[in-house]
Scaffold this motif. Structure first.
Motif, PDB file in Angstrom:
ATOM      1  N   HIS A   1      10.172   3.552  -5.120  1.00  0.00           N
ATOM      2  CA  HIS A   1       9.366   4.648  -5.667  1.00  0.00           C
ATOM      3  C   HIS A   1       9.796   5.976  -5.043  1.00  0.00           C
TER       4      HIS A   1
ATOM      5  N   ASP B   1       8.796   6.672   4.011  1.00  0.00           N
ATOM      6  CA  ASP B   1       8.107   6.027   2.891  1.00  0.00           C
ATOM      7  C   ASP B   1       7.816   7.053   1.817  1.00  0.00           C
ATOM      8  N   PRO B   2       8.587   7.035   0.714  1.00  0.00           N
ATOM      9  CA  PRO B   2       9.529   6.012   0.297  1.00  0.00           C
ATOM     10  C   PRO B   2      11.001   6.416   0.282  1.00  0.00           C
TER      11      PRO B   2
ATOM     12  N   GLU C   1       3.757   5.120  -7.165  1.00  0.00           N
ATOM     13  CA  GLU C   1       3.491   3.828  -6.515  1.00  0.00           C
ATOM     14  C   GLU C   1       2.280   3.933  -5.594  1.00  0.00           C
ATOM     15  N   GLU C   2       2.193   5.080  -4.904  1.00  0.00           N
ATOM     16  CA  GLU C   2       1.191   5.211  -3.836  1.00  0.00           C
ATOM     17  C   GLU C   2      -0.235   5.130  -4.354  1.00  0.00           C
TER      18      GLU C   2
ATOM     19  N   ASP D   1      11.740   0.114  -1.124  1.00  0.00           N
ATOM     20  CA  ASP D   1      10.705   0.986  -0.563  1.00  0.00           C
ATOM     21  C   ASP D   1      10.914   1.174   0.946  1.00  0.00           C
ATOM     22  N   SER D   2      11.118   2.417   1.367  1.00  0.00           N
ATOM     23  CA  SER D   2      11.202   2.771   2.796  1.00  0.00           C
ATOM     24  C   SER D   2      12.395   2.141   3.517  1.00  0.00           C
TER      25      SER D   2
END
Ligand SMILES: [Zn+2]
Length: 472
Positions: free
Chosen positions: A244, A256-257, A291-292, A319-320
Protein backbone atom coordinates in the motif's frame (compact mmCIF):
# COMPACT_ATOMS: atom_id res chain seq x y z
CA UNK A 1 24.03 -27.51 -3.60
CA UNK A 2 21.85 -26.81 -6.67
CA UNK A 3 23.46 -24.74 -9.40
CA UNK A 4 21.88 -21.38 -10.10
CA UNK A 5 20.18 -21.36 -13.52
CA UNK A 6 19.48 -17.63 -13.17
CA UNK A 7 23.02 -16.54 -12.28
CA UNK A 8 23.46 -14.20 -15.26
CA UNK A 9 20.16 -12.38 -14.66
CA UNK A 10 20.77 -12.32 -10.88
CA UNK A 11 24.13 -10.61 -11.46
CA UNK A 12 22.66 -7.99 -13.76
CA UNK A 13 19.67 -7.22 -11.51
CA UNK A 14 21.63 -7.14 -8.25
CA UNK A 15 24.52 -5.23 -9.80
CA UNK A 16 22.07 -2.56 -10.94
CA UNK A 17 20.15 -2.42 -7.65
CA UNK A 18 23.37 -2.13 -5.63
CA UNK A 19 24.87 0.63 -7.76
CA UNK A 20 21.70 2.73 -8.07
CA UNK A 21 19.96 5.06 -5.62
CA UNK A 22 16.58 4.72 -7.37
CA UNK A 23 14.82 3.25 -4.30
CA UNK A 24 15.92 6.06 -1.99
CA UNK A 25 15.26 8.70 -4.66
CA UNK A 26 11.68 7.43 -5.04
CA UNK A 27 11.23 7.20 -1.28
CA UNK A 28 12.39 10.80 -0.86
CA UNK A 29 9.81 12.07 -3.36
CA UNK A 30 7.05 10.00 -1.73
CA UNK A 31 7.83 11.22 1.79
CA UNK A 32 9.21 14.74 1.42
CA UNK A 33 7.13 15.91 -1.56
CA UNK A 34 3.85 14.05 -1.08
CA UNK A 35 3.69 13.76 2.73
CA UNK A 36 1.55 11.14 4.43
CA UNK A 37 -0.45 10.17 1.29
CA UNK A 38 -3.32 9.46 3.69
CA UNK A 39 -6.66 8.88 1.95
CA UNK A 40 -8.16 12.18 0.82
CA UNK A 41 -4.93 14.25 0.89
CA UNK A 42 -3.46 15.87 -2.26
CA UNK A 43 -0.32 13.75 -1.74
CA UNK A 44 -2.36 10.57 -2.15
CA UNK A 45 -3.31 11.51 -5.71
CA UNK A 46 0.23 12.72 -6.46
CA UNK A 47 1.64 9.39 -5.28
CA UNK A 48 -0.83 7.39 -7.42
CA UNK A 49 0.14 9.45 -10.50
CA UNK A 50 3.81 9.03 -9.61
CA UNK A 51 3.57 5.21 -9.57
CA UNK A 52 1.64 5.14 -12.84
CA UNK A 53 4.22 7.40 -14.52
CA UNK A 54 7.25 5.57 -13.06
CA UNK A 55 5.94 2.17 -14.17
CA UNK A 56 5.53 3.64 -17.67
CA UNK A 57 9.02 5.14 -17.57
CA UNK A 58 10.43 1.72 -16.56
CA UNK A 59 8.80 0.19 -19.64
CA UNK A 60 5.98 -1.78 -18.00
CA UNK A 61 2.74 -2.49 -19.84
CA UNK A 62 -0.79 -1.26 -19.13
CA UNK A 63 0.20 1.06 -16.29
CA UNK A 64 -3.04 2.49 -14.98
CA UNK A 65 -4.97 3.83 -11.99
CA UNK A 66 -7.99 1.72 -11.01
CA UNK A 67 -10.43 3.95 -9.11
CA UNK A 68 -12.88 2.99 -6.37
CA UNK A 69 -15.12 4.88 -3.95
CA UNK A 70 -14.59 4.71 -0.19
CA UNK A 71 -15.38 6.49 3.08
CA UNK A 72 -12.68 9.11 3.59
CA UNK A 73 -11.96 10.43 7.10
CA UNK A 74 -10.58 13.80 8.10
CA UNK A 75 -9.51 14.79 11.61
CA UNK A 76 -10.65 17.97 13.27
CA UNK A 77 -9.93 19.06 16.81
CA UNK A 78 -9.96 16.47 19.58
CA UNK A 79 -9.50 17.13 23.30
CA UNK A 80 -9.22 14.95 26.37
CA UNK A 81 -9.94 16.52 29.72
CA UNK A 82 -9.86 15.00 33.19
CA UNK A 83 -12.98 16.32 34.92
CA UNK A 84 -12.74 14.46 38.25
CA UNK A 85 -11.07 14.08 40.77
CA UNK A 86 -8.80 16.81 39.29
CA UNK A 87 -9.17 19.09 36.30
CA UNK A 88 -6.48 18.79 33.63
CA UNK A 89 -6.20 18.65 29.88
CA UNK A 90 -4.17 15.78 28.38
CA UNK A 91 -2.89 15.89 24.80
CA UNK A 92 -4.38 13.28 22.50
CA UNK A 93 -5.25 12.48 18.89
CA UNK A 94 -8.38 10.94 17.40
CA UNK A 95 -8.00 7.51 15.77
CA UNK A 96 -9.14 7.31 12.11
CA UNK A 97 -12.93 6.93 11.75
CA UNK A 98 -13.48 8.35 15.24
CA UNK A 99 -16.87 10.07 15.01
CA UNK A 100 -17.54 13.55 16.33
CA UNK A 101 -18.33 13.31 20.02
CA UNK A 102 -18.86 15.08 23.31
CA UNK A 103 -18.66 12.38 25.89
CA UNK A 104 -18.06 12.27 29.66
CA UNK A 105 -17.61 8.96 31.46
CA UNK A 106 -15.47 7.09 33.95
CA UNK A 107 -12.11 5.82 32.67
CA UNK A 108 -11.25 2.14 33.23
CA UNK A 109 -7.92 0.46 32.38
CA UNK A 110 -7.71 -3.07 30.98
CA UNK A 111 -3.89 -3.00 30.98
CA UNK A 112 -2.56 -4.40 27.72
CA UNK A 113 -6.08 -5.45 26.73
CA UNK A 114 -5.53 -9.19 26.30
CA UNK A 115 -8.74 -11.26 25.87
CA UNK A 116 -8.38 -12.48 29.47
CA UNK A 117 -8.26 -8.84 30.70
CA UNK A 118 -11.64 -8.22 29.07
CA UNK A 119 -13.02 -11.44 30.54
CA UNK A 120 -11.83 -10.44 34.01
CA UNK A 121 -13.41 -6.97 33.69
CA UNK A 122 -16.72 -8.44 32.49
CA UNK A 123 -19.69 -6.12 32.93
CA UNK A 124 -17.58 -3.44 34.65
CA UNK A 125 -16.79 -1.90 31.24
CA UNK A 126 -20.41 -1.09 30.40
CA UNK A 127 -20.88 2.67 29.99
CA UNK A 128 -17.19 3.35 30.63
CA UNK A 129 -14.30 4.68 28.56
CA UNK A 130 -11.81 1.82 28.26
CA UNK A 131 -8.05 2.36 28.09
CA UNK A 132 -5.70 -0.31 26.68
CA UNK A 133 -1.99 -0.10 25.82
CA UNK A 134 -0.52 -0.92 22.40
CA UNK A 135 1.57 -3.70 23.99
CA UNK A 136 0.85 -7.40 24.35
CA UNK A 137 1.55 -9.40 27.52
CA UNK A 138 4.82 -11.37 27.45
CA UNK A 139 4.32 -14.84 26.00
CA UNK A 140 0.87 -13.97 24.65
CA UNK A 141 0.10 -13.73 20.92
CA UNK A 142 0.25 -10.17 19.55
CA UNK A 143 -3.16 -8.59 20.03
CA UNK A 144 -3.93 -5.89 17.49
CA UNK A 145 -5.50 -2.50 18.32
CA UNK A 146 -8.62 -3.44 16.32
CA UNK A 147 -9.25 -6.42 18.59
CA UNK A 148 -8.89 -4.32 21.77
CA UNK A 149 -11.20 -1.68 20.35
CA UNK A 150 -13.75 -4.28 19.21
CA UNK A 151 -13.72 -6.07 22.59
CA UNK A 152 -14.27 -2.71 24.33
CA UNK A 153 -17.26 -1.85 22.13
CA UNK A 154 -18.68 -5.37 22.55
CA UNK A 155 -18.35 -5.05 26.35
CA UNK A 156 -20.57 -1.96 26.22
CA UNK A 157 -17.87 0.70 26.52
CA UNK A 158 -18.81 4.18 25.27
CA UNK A 159 -15.26 5.26 24.35
CA UNK A 160 -11.75 3.88 23.82
CA UNK A 161 -8.32 5.28 24.73
CA UNK A 162 -5.27 3.68 23.10
CA UNK A 163 -2.06 4.20 25.08
CA UNK A 164 1.33 3.82 23.40
CA UNK A 165 3.65 1.38 25.19
CA UNK A 166 6.87 2.96 23.87
CA UNK A 167 8.75 5.79 25.64
CA UNK A 168 9.03 9.09 23.85
CA UNK A 169 7.11 8.31 20.67
CA UNK A 170 3.93 10.27 21.41
CA UNK A 171 0.55 8.73 20.62
CA UNK A 172 0.27 5.85 18.11
CA UNK A 173 -2.46 5.98 15.53
CA UNK A 174 -4.44 3.31 13.65
CA UNK A 175 -8.00 3.06 12.41
CA UNK A 176 -10.85 1.80 14.59
CA UNK A 177 -13.21 0.82 11.77
CA UNK A 178 -13.03 -0.40 8.18
CA UNK A 179 -14.33 1.99 5.54
CA UNK A 180 -17.02 3.51 7.77
CA UNK A 181 -17.47 5.75 10.79
CA UNK A 182 -16.63 3.88 14.02
CA UNK A 183 -19.28 2.78 16.48
CA UNK A 184 -17.72 4.44 19.58
CA UNK A 185 -15.11 7.26 19.72
CA UNK A 186 -11.46 6.21 19.97
CA UNK A 187 -8.49 8.41 20.81
CA UNK A 188 -4.80 7.86 21.49
CA UNK A 189 -2.33 9.13 24.09
CA UNK A 190 1.42 8.85 24.68
CA UNK A 191 2.89 6.36 27.11
CA UNK A 192 3.76 9.21 29.47
CA UNK A 193 0.22 10.65 29.55
CA UNK A 194 -1.34 7.19 29.70
CA UNK A 195 0.89 6.26 32.63
CA UNK A 196 -0.20 9.43 34.41
CA UNK A 197 -3.85 8.42 33.91
CA UNK A 198 -3.11 4.90 35.19
CA UNK A 199 -1.43 6.30 38.32
CA UNK A 200 -4.33 8.64 38.92
CA UNK A 201 -6.80 5.73 38.73
CA UNK A 202 -4.64 3.65 41.09
CA UNK A 203 -4.33 6.44 43.66
CA UNK A 204 -7.78 8.07 43.52
CA UNK A 205 -10.02 5.17 42.56
CA UNK A 206 -12.40 6.78 40.16
CA UNK A 207 -11.32 9.08 37.29
CA UNK A 208 -13.77 10.75 34.95
CA UNK A 209 -12.75 12.18 31.58
CA UNK A 210 -14.38 14.14 28.80
CA UNK A 211 -13.63 13.48 25.14
CA UNK A 212 -14.59 16.13 22.61
CA UNK A 213 -13.95 15.33 18.96
CA UNK A 214 -14.86 16.91 15.65
CA UNK A 215 -14.05 14.67 12.67
CA UNK A 216 -15.56 14.12 9.26
CA UNK A 217 -16.28 10.96 7.28
CA UNK A 218 -17.32 11.50 3.64
CA UNK A 219 -17.25 9.59 0.35
CA UNK A 220 -14.24 10.04 -1.94
CA UNK A 221 -12.30 8.30 -4.73
CA UNK A 222 -8.98 6.48 -4.29
CA UNK A 223 -6.91 4.32 -6.62
CA UNK A 224 -4.94 1.12 -6.93
CA UNK A 225 -2.12 1.55 -9.43
CA UNK A 226 -1.41 -1.54 -11.54
CA UNK A 227 1.25 -2.32 -14.18
CA UNK A 228 2.41 -5.51 -15.85
CA UNK A 229 5.26 -7.50 -17.29
CA UNK A 230 3.57 -10.08 -19.55
CA UNK A 231 4.56 -13.73 -19.42
CA UNK A 232 5.92 -15.64 -22.40
CA UNK A 233 5.26 -19.35 -21.81
CA UNK A 234 2.36 -18.99 -19.29
CA UNK A 235 0.71 -15.70 -20.29
CA UNK A 236 -2.54 -16.57 -18.47
CA UNK A 237 -0.88 -16.99 -15.08
CA UNK A 238 0.29 -14.17 -12.82
CA UNK A 239 2.35 -13.42 -9.75
CA UNK A 240 1.40 -10.28 -7.91
CA UNK A 241 3.77 -8.09 -5.91
CA UNK A 242 2.32 -5.13 -4.07
CA UNK A 243 2.31 -2.74 -1.16
CA UNK A 244 0.00 0.00 0.00
CA UNK A 245 1.09 3.60 -0.43
CA UNK A 246 -1.12 5.47 2.04
CA UNK A 247 0.50 6.33 5.35
CA UNK A 248 -1.24 7.75 8.41
CA UNK A 249 -2.03 11.45 8.39
CA UNK A 250 0.23 12.21 11.38
CA UNK A 251 3.48 11.07 9.72
CA UNK A 252 5.42 10.49 6.49
CA UNK A 253 4.71 6.76 6.61
CA UNK A 254 8.28 6.13 5.43
CA UNK A 255 8.76 2.64 6.85
CA UNK A 256 5.06 1.75 6.93
CA UNK A 257 4.32 1.45 4.08
CA UNK A 258 6.41 2.99 1.30
CA UNK A 259 9.79 1.49 2.23
CA UNK A 260 8.13 -1.61 0.76
CA UNK A 261 6.50 0.11 -2.21
CA UNK A 262 9.80 1.48 -3.52
CA UNK A 263 11.12 -2.11 -3.53
CA UNK A 264 8.11 -3.16 -5.63
CA UNK A 265 9.01 -0.33 -8.03
CA UNK A 266 12.65 -1.40 -8.05
CA UNK A 267 11.80 -5.03 -8.81
CA UNK A 268 9.59 -3.83 -11.68
CA UNK A 269 12.46 -1.73 -13.02
CA UNK A 270 15.17 -4.41 -12.99
CA UNK A 271 12.95 -7.30 -14.07
CA UNK A 272 11.76 -5.33 -17.09
CA UNK A 273 15.32 -4.38 -17.95
CA UNK A 274 17.04 -7.75 -17.56
CA UNK A 275 14.39 -10.47 -17.61
CA UNK A 276 11.44 -9.06 -19.55
CA UNK A 277 11.69 -11.45 -22.51
CA UNK A 278 12.49 -14.51 -20.39
CA UNK A 279 9.57 -14.55 -17.97
CA UNK A 280 7.35 -17.63 -17.81
CA UNK A 281 4.13 -16.28 -16.32
CA UNK A 282 3.27 -12.59 -16.07
CA UNK A 283 4.09 -10.34 -13.13
CA UNK A 284 1.69 -7.69 -11.96
CA UNK A 285 2.91 -4.85 -9.73
CA UNK A 286 0.34 -3.10 -7.57
CA UNK A 287 0.34 0.00 -5.38
CA UNK A 288 -2.71 -0.38 -3.15
CA UNK A 289 -4.70 2.61 -1.88
CA UNK A 290 -6.22 3.21 1.59
CA UNK A 291 -4.92 0.13 3.42
CA UNK A 292 -4.62 1.93 6.74
CA UNK A 293 -8.35 2.49 7.03
CA UNK A 294 -9.53 -1.04 6.24
CA UNK A 295 -7.51 -2.71 3.43
CA UNK A 296 -9.92 -0.91 1.12
CA UNK A 297 -7.76 -0.86 -2.01
CA UNK A 298 -6.94 -4.57 -1.79
CA UNK A 299 -10.60 -5.48 -1.13
CA UNK A 300 -11.58 -3.50 -4.21
CA UNK A 301 -8.86 -5.14 -6.30
CA UNK A 302 -10.11 -8.60 -5.30
CA UNK A 303 -13.71 -7.61 -6.16
CA UNK A 304 -12.80 -5.89 -9.44
CA UNK A 305 -10.57 -8.80 -10.57
CA UNK A 306 -12.73 -11.63 -9.22
CA UNK A 307 -12.64 -13.52 -12.53
CA UNK A 308 -8.81 -13.58 -12.55
CA UNK A 309 -8.15 -14.91 -9.05
CA UNK A 310 -7.74 -18.52 -10.22
CA UNK A 311 -4.81 -17.41 -12.37
CA UNK A 312 -2.72 -16.00 -9.51
CA UNK A 313 0.23 -18.16 -8.48
CA UNK A 314 1.07 -16.06 -5.43
CA UNK A 315 0.61 -12.57 -4.04
CA UNK A 316 3.75 -11.22 -2.33
CA UNK A 317 2.85 -8.43 0.09
CA UNK A 318 5.67 -5.93 0.64
CA UNK A 319 4.06 -3.72 3.31
CA UNK A 320 6.90 -1.97 5.20
CA UNK A 321 9.44 -4.42 3.74
CA UNK A 322 12.28 -1.89 3.40
CA UNK A 323 12.51 -1.26 7.15
CA UNK A 324 15.08 -2.94 9.40
CA UNK A 325 15.32 -6.67 10.05
CA UNK A 326 16.01 -9.68 7.87
CA UNK A 327 14.34 -9.94 4.49
CA UNK A 328 12.68 -13.30 4.21
CA UNK A 329 9.29 -14.76 3.43
CA UNK A 330 6.44 -15.41 5.82
CA UNK A 331 4.26 -17.85 3.89
CA UNK A 332 0.58 -17.89 4.79
CA UNK A 333 -0.31 -21.55 5.41
CA UNK A 334 1.01 -23.11 2.22
CA UNK A 335 3.44 -25.86 3.31
CA UNK A 336 3.30 -27.27 -0.24
CA UNK A 337 5.52 -24.31 -1.24
CA UNK A 338 8.27 -25.10 1.31
CA UNK A 339 10.32 -27.18 -1.11
CA UNK A 340 10.20 -24.50 -3.81
CA UNK A 341 11.48 -21.82 -1.44
CA UNK A 342 14.11 -24.11 0.10
CA UNK A 343 15.47 -24.70 -3.39
CA UNK A 344 15.33 -21.00 -4.29
CA UNK A 345 17.18 -20.10 -1.11
CA UNK A 346 19.93 -22.63 -1.83
CA UNK A 347 20.44 -21.61 -5.44
CA UNK A 348 20.40 -17.89 -4.53
CA UNK A 349 23.03 -18.58 -1.85
CA UNK A 350 21.10 -16.24 0.39
CA UNK A 351 20.45 -16.72 4.09
CA UNK A 352 16.74 -16.10 3.79
CA UNK A 353 14.42 -16.73 6.75
CA UNK A 354 11.40 -18.65 5.50
CA UNK A 355 8.47 -20.24 7.26
CA UNK A 356 4.71 -20.39 7.75
CA UNK A 357 2.82 -17.66 9.60
CA UNK A 358 -0.31 -15.52 9.42
CA UNK A 359 -1.79 -12.13 10.20
CA UNK A 360 -5.00 -10.43 9.10
CA UNK A 361 -3.63 -6.90 9.02
CA UNK A 362 -2.36 -6.06 5.58
CA UNK A 363 -3.32 -6.18 1.91
CA UNK A 364 -2.69 -9.92 1.49
CA UNK A 365 -5.70 -10.69 3.65
CA UNK A 366 -8.54 -10.05 1.17
CA UNK A 367 -6.63 -12.33 -1.24
CA UNK A 368 -6.17 -14.98 1.48
CA UNK A 369 -9.89 -14.86 2.29
CA UNK A 370 -10.60 -15.41 -1.43
CA UNK A 371 -8.37 -18.52 -1.38
CA UNK A 372 -5.39 -17.01 -3.24
CA UNK A 373 -1.89 -18.07 -2.08
CA UNK A 374 -0.24 -15.17 -0.26
CA UNK A 375 2.93 -14.36 1.66
CA UNK A 376 4.67 -11.32 3.06
CA UNK A 377 8.26 -10.18 3.30
CA UNK A 378 9.54 -10.42 6.86
CA UNK A 379 11.40 -12.55 9.35
CA UNK A 380 9.41 -15.53 10.54
CA UNK A 381 12.07 -16.17 13.21
CA UNK A 382 11.70 -12.67 14.69
CA UNK A 383 9.28 -12.02 17.56
CA UNK A 384 6.82 -9.21 16.91
CA UNK A 385 6.28 -7.11 20.03
CA UNK A 386 4.86 -3.98 18.44
CA UNK A 387 5.30 -1.33 15.79
CA UNK A 388 8.02 0.79 17.40
CA UNK A 389 7.91 4.18 15.69
CA UNK A 390 5.46 2.82 13.08
CA UNK A 391 2.04 4.55 13.19
CA UNK A 392 3.57 7.53 15.06
CA UNK A 393 4.72 10.96 13.88
CA UNK A 394 8.27 9.55 13.98
CA UNK A 395 7.92 7.20 10.99
CA UNK A 396 10.07 9.46 8.83
CA UNK A 397 12.53 9.13 5.95
CA UNK A 398 15.64 9.49 8.13
CA UNK A 399 14.95 6.05 9.66
CA UNK A 400 15.28 4.19 6.36
CA UNK A 401 18.61 2.79 5.13
CA UNK A 402 19.48 2.38 1.47
CA UNK A 403 21.09 -0.98 2.31
CA UNK A 404 17.73 -2.29 3.56
CA UNK A 405 15.91 -1.05 0.45
CA UNK A 406 18.51 -2.72 -1.77
CA UNK A 407 18.34 -6.00 0.07
CA UNK A 408 14.53 -6.17 0.04
CA UNK A 409 14.47 -5.24 -3.66
CA UNK A 410 17.07 -7.90 -4.46
CA UNK A 411 15.20 -10.66 -2.67
CA UNK A 412 11.89 -9.67 -4.27
CA UNK A 413 13.32 -9.46 -7.80
CA UNK A 414 15.04 -12.84 -7.54
CA UNK A 415 11.96 -14.57 -6.12
CA UNK A 416 9.62 -13.06 -8.73
CA UNK A 417 11.96 -14.25 -11.47
CA UNK A 418 12.03 -17.78 -10.10
CA UNK A 419 8.30 -18.02 -9.48
CA UNK A 420 7.59 -16.69 -12.97
CA UNK A 421 9.97 -19.14 -14.67
CA UNK A 422 8.81 -22.26 -12.82
CA UNK A 423 6.87 -24.48 -15.19
CA UNK A 424 4.71 -26.28 -12.62
CA UNK A 425 3.60 -24.10 -9.73
CA UNK A 426 2.98 -26.42 -6.74
CA UNK A 427 -0.18 -24.85 -5.32
CA UNK A 428 -3.50 -23.48 -6.47
CA UNK A 429 -6.37 -21.37 -5.25
CA UNK A 430 -8.46 -22.82 -2.42
CA UNK A 431 -12.19 -23.28 -2.76
CA UNK A 432 -14.36 -21.06 -0.59
CA UNK A 433 -14.86 -23.98 1.82
CA UNK A 434 -11.12 -24.63 2.12
CA UNK A 435 -10.44 -20.95 2.77
CA UNK A 436 -13.12 -20.85 5.46
CA UNK A 437 -11.67 -23.92 7.15
CA UNK A 438 -8.16 -22.39 7.18
CA UNK A 439 -9.47 -19.20 8.77
CA UNK A 440 -11.33 -21.06 11.51
CA UNK A 441 -8.44 -23.13 12.77
CA UNK A 442 -5.93 -20.26 12.85
CA UNK A 443 -5.38 -18.76 16.33
CA UNK A 444 -3.76 -15.64 14.82
CA UNK A 445 -7.07 -14.96 13.06
CA UNK A 446 -9.06 -14.61 16.32
CA UNK A 447 -9.71 -11.03 15.19
CA UNK A 448 -11.95 -12.30 12.37
CA UNK A 449 -14.42 -13.76 14.90
CA UNK A 450 -14.30 -10.69 17.13
CA UNK A 451 -14.91 -8.39 14.17
CA UNK A 452 -17.83 -10.53 12.99
CA UNK A 453 -19.43 -9.92 16.41
CA UNK A 454 -18.72 -6.21 16.06
CA UNK A 455 -20.47 -6.16 12.68
CA UNK A 456 -23.58 -7.57 14.40
CA UNK A 457 -23.36 -4.73 16.94
CA UNK A 458 -23.21 -2.17 14.08
CA UNK A 459 -26.29 -3.78 12.53
CA UNK A 460 -28.24 -3.70 15.81
CA UNK A 461 -27.37 -0.04 16.28
CA UNK A 462 -28.28 0.86 12.71
CA UNK A 463 -31.67 -0.90 13.13
CA UNK A 464 -32.24 0.98 16.40
CA UNK A 465 -31.23 4.22 14.68
CA UNK A 466 -33.75 3.61 11.91
CA UNK A 467 -36.53 2.75 14.41
CA UNK A 468 -35.86 5.93 16.40
CA UNK A 469 -35.89 7.97 13.19
CA UNK A 470 -39.24 6.43 12.20
CA UNK A 471 -40.73 7.27 15.59
CA UNK A 472 -39.11 10.69 15.78
ZN1 LIG B 1 1.27 -0.93 6.34
Amino acid sequence: MPTNPYLDIDRLMLGDIHTSSETMDNLTVLCDDFGSRFGGTPGERQAADFFRDKFKEYGLKKSRKEPYRYASWRRGQTTLEITSPIKREISCIALPYCPSANLTAELVSVGDGMPRDFEAAGRKLRGKIVMATSGSATGHRFVHRSEKYARSALAGAVGFVFMNHYDGLGPATGSIADNQEAIIPGISVSKEDGSFLQRLMARKGSVTIRIKARNRTSEKTSWNVVAELPGNTHPDEWILAGCHYDGHDISQGAMDPVSGMVCVQEAARVLQKYAGDQLGCGIRFIAFGTEEIGLIGAKNYVAQHADELDQIRLYINMDSAGGGGRKGIVMHRRPELDAFFANARAEMKYDMPYGQGMSAFSDHFPFFEAGVATCGMGDVEGVFTGRGYGHTAHDTLDKIKLADLREASSVLSRLLLRISCTKEWPTKRWTEKQAERMMKKDASLEIVKVEADLVKLYRRRNRRGRREKNHG
